[in-house]
Enzyme design. Structure first.
Site, PDB file in Angstrom:
ATOM      1  N   LYS A  42       0.804  -1.218   0.000  1.00 35.36           N
ATOM      2  CA  LYS A  42       0.000   0.000   0.000  1.00 35.36           C
ATOM      3  C   LYS A  42       0.843   1.277   0.000  1.00 35.36           C
ATOM      4  O   LYS A  42       0.478   2.293   0.578  1.00 35.36           O
ATOM      5  CB  LYS A  42      -0.977   0.017   1.177  1.00 35.36           C
ATOM      6  CG  LYS A  42      -1.868  -1.208   1.247  1.00 35.36           C
ATOM      7  CD  LYS A  42      -2.501  -1.562  -0.083  1.00 35.36           C
ATOM      8  CE  LYS A  42      -3.480  -0.512  -0.573  1.00 35.36           C
ATOM      9  NZ  LYS A  42      -4.042  -0.853  -1.930  1.00 35.36           N
ATOM     10  N   LYS A  69       6.685  -7.316  -9.715  1.00 33.94           N
ATOM     11  CA  LYS A  69       6.495  -6.618  -8.441  1.00 33.94           C
ATOM     12  C   LYS A  69       6.646  -7.588  -7.290  1.00 33.94           C
ATOM     13  O   LYS A  69       6.400  -8.792  -7.414  1.00 33.94           O
ATOM     14  CB  LYS A  69       5.128  -5.947  -8.388  1.00 33.94           C
ATOM     15  CG  LYS A  69       4.002  -6.797  -7.811  1.00 33.94           C
ATOM     16  CD  LYS A  69       2.804  -5.947  -7.432  1.00 33.94           C
ATOM     17  CE  LYS A  69       1.744  -6.766  -6.715  1.00 33.94           C
ATOM     18  NZ  LYS A  69       0.532  -6.011  -6.389  1.00 33.94           N
ATOM     19  N   HIS A  85       6.475  -7.467  -2.630  1.00 32.29           N
ATOM     20  CA  HIS A  85       6.463  -6.764  -1.345  1.00 32.29           C
ATOM     21  C   HIS A  85       7.538  -7.323  -0.416  1.00 32.29           C
ATOM     22  O   HIS A  85       7.635  -6.893   0.744  1.00 32.29           O
ATOM     23  CB  HIS A  85       5.096  -6.899  -0.668  1.00 32.29           C
ATOM     24  CG  HIS A  85       3.977  -6.212  -1.390  1.00 32.29           C
ATOM     25  ND1 HIS A  85       4.093  -4.935  -1.884  1.00 32.29           N
ATOM     26  CD2 HIS A  85       2.714  -6.619  -1.681  1.00 32.29           C
ATOM     27  CE1 HIS A  85       2.953  -4.590  -2.456  1.00 32.29           C
ATOM     28  NE2 HIS A  85       2.102  -5.583  -2.348  1.00 32.29           N
ATOM     29  N   TYR A 121       6.121   8.231  -2.756  1.00 38.33           N
ATOM     30  CA  TYR A 121       4.751   8.325  -3.269  1.00 38.33           C
ATOM     31  C   TYR A 121       4.302   9.780  -3.340  1.00 38.33           C
ATOM     32  O   TYR A 121       3.695  10.216  -4.326  1.00 38.33           O
ATOM     33  CB  TYR A 121       3.835   7.526  -2.336  1.00 38.33           C
ATOM     34  CG  TYR A 121       2.371   7.538  -2.696  1.00 38.33           C
ATOM     35  CD1 TYR A 121       1.817   6.513  -3.456  1.00 38.33           C
ATOM     36  CD2 TYR A 121       1.522   8.553  -2.250  1.00 38.33           C
ATOM     37  CE1 TYR A 121       0.467   6.502  -3.780  1.00 38.33           C
ATOM     38  CE2 TYR A 121       0.178   8.560  -2.565  1.00 38.33           C
ATOM     39  CZ  TYR A 121      -0.351   7.531  -3.325  1.00 38.33           C
ATOM     40  OH  TYR A 121      -1.680   7.533  -3.644  1.00 38.33           O
ATOM     41  N   MET A 180      -6.778   5.333 -13.890  1.00 38.77           N
ATOM     42  CA  MET A 180      -6.598   3.948 -13.454  1.00 38.77           C
ATOM     43  C   MET A 180      -7.840   3.434 -12.735  1.00 38.77           C
ATOM     44  O   MET A 180      -8.221   2.276 -12.880  1.00 38.77           O
ATOM     45  CB  MET A 180      -5.367   3.835 -12.548  1.00 38.77           C
ATOM     46  CG  MET A 180      -4.049   3.980 -13.296  1.00 38.77           C
ATOM     47  SD  MET A 180      -2.609   3.745 -12.225  1.00 38.77           S
ATOM     48  CE  MET A 180      -2.841   2.044 -11.678  1.00 38.77           C
ATOM     49  N   ARG A 220      -9.314   3.490  -4.003  1.00 36.26           N
ATOM     50  CA  ARG A 220     -10.206   4.177  -3.081  1.00 36.26           C
ATOM     51  C   ARG A 220     -10.074   5.690  -3.187  1.00 36.26           C
ATOM     52  O   ARG A 220     -10.992   6.385  -3.586  1.00 36.26           O
ATOM     53  CB  ARG A 220      -9.933   3.696  -1.653  1.00 36.26           C
ATOM     54  CG  ARG A 220     -11.069   3.870  -0.676  1.00 36.26           C
ATOM     55  CD  ARG A 220     -10.735   3.216   0.648  1.00 36.26           C
ATOM     56  NE  ARG A 220      -9.461   3.669   1.184  1.00 36.26           N
ATOM     57  CZ  ARG A 220      -9.304   4.745   1.941  1.00 36.26           C
ATOM     58  NH1 ARG A 220     -10.349   5.470   2.274  1.00 36.26           N
ATOM     59  NH2 ARG A 220      -8.110   5.100   2.382  1.00 36.26           N
TER      60      ARG A 220
END
Length: 347
Positions: free
Chosen positions: A69, A156, A158, A242, A281, A309
């Site tokens: 996230k 990808k 994590h 980010y 997106m 979201r």
């Protein structure tokens, strides 16, 4: 049990396991903790740990490394588009992002009684058969899809750097994106309620406490970040924030363009910036594709929103009680002070 990476794996037992299974209904097949690091995964990680650590890399590979996230899906779309779709005319762009940019360790997240079995007629299996002809899905659906993805592969994960292939930063390139922990935790909370394989049913306050205790899926955020920042001078690692990507998108895409060697023009970069913006997106919403609904708690999505979201900086404001916010501030002061990184907590 010791892994090829030198970590010791121990199954959770007693109250530690009971607490995880009580609050995370998806964690129903046992859990394993790795030390050093306190990395935490479903017990099936025992079968995959060495496969991830010895995964064969190519010089043309780009691995996207993030804590959950922290902008992972956005980064996937950005990098794949820059490398494969600079003119926005690649027909494969309509494929789900997790097919175009496979998720290395997704298989470990499927071990849950909270999820139905992926049957031979499931579109995921049908896609696997097309991408991995002659392969056995029991050997890892997503691991093999990652292995056999067409070059140049963008992948990808994590996983922290210490659990990834030892030669990652000498053989291939990696992009690491970090996000301020207050927004990251809030987003992970919603994510863990939406996805059945997590199935989180506790309160937000309890979820934050798991984070503060370094006691939830994947393990310590601060250590994950620290391992990356310790390598930030490596020419094969590109570190992004980010918040910077959100605030100065074109500038960050230019930096990424230089690192990847994609040689996109300014007009192409502007096109990528628009195409990979949050509204665009969210409108496409092509994360899992057909068959992916088996992972989702549709009731939660209808009530609180789906995977895409908000994607904002500072959404945490007003969501933490004053006491909880003070705990987070103290955690940040203790764990991030020596990492030479300045997060923005609002724009």
């Amino acid at each position: 049990m010791e892994t090829a990476s030198g970590h010791k794996m121990v199954r959770l037992e007693g109250e530690d396991l009971a607490r995880q299974e009580r609050d995370f209904k998806g964690y129903s097949e046992g859990m394993v903790r790795l030390t050093p690091g306190r990395w935490l995964f479903p017990a099936i990680f025992e079968q995959y740990a060495d496969k991830y650590y010895t995964f064969e890399l190519k010089p043309s590979d780009v691995m996207l490394v993030t804590y959950p996230k922290c902008g992972t899906t956005w980064l996937q779309e950005v990098v794949w588009t820059m490398r494969n779709n600079p003119n926005l005319d690649n027909p494969k762009a309509n494929m789900p992002i997790n097919v175009r940019v496979p998720f290395l360790e997704m298989d470990i997240l499927l071990s849950s009684r909270n999820l139905p079995a992926i049957t031979p007629d499931n579109p995921i299996i049908q896609g696997f058969k097309k991408m991995c002809p002659g392969r056995d899905p029991k050997d890892g659906i997503f691991l093999q899809m990652t292995e056999l993805a067409p070059s140049p592969r963008t992948m990808k994960t994590h996983l922290p750097l210490s659990l990834l292939p030892q030669n990652l930063l000498t053989t291939s390139k990696a992009v690491y994106i970090a996000r301020n922990p207050k927004d990251a935790v809030l987003s992970f909370y919603h994510h863990s309620r939406i996805l059945k394989n997590h199935g989180y049913t506790g309160t937000f306050e309890q979820f934050v406490q798991y984070f503060l205790d370094d006691d939830f899926m994947y393990g310590p955020y601060w250590l994950h970040l620290k391992e990356a920042l310790e390598q930030r001078d490596n020419p094969n690692l590109h570190v992004m924030l980010y918040e910077d990507l959100k605030q100065n998108t074109l500038h960050e895409l230019k930096r990424l363009n230089d690192f990847l060697g994609t040689e996109l023009t300014e007009d192409q970069l502007k096109g990528v910036a628009h195409y990979t913006s949050f509204p665009e997106m969210k409108a496409r919403n092509a994360l899992f594709g057909e068959g992916g609904e088996i992972f989702l708690n549709l009731g939660i999505i209808e009530k609180d929103g789906g995977f895409f979201r908000k994607g904002t900086v500072g959404d945490w404001k007003g969501k933490y009680t004053p006491e909880l916010d003070a705990k987070m501030d103290e955690w940040i002061k203790t764990n991030l002070a020596d990492l030479d990184i300045q997060f923005k907590y609002g724009l």
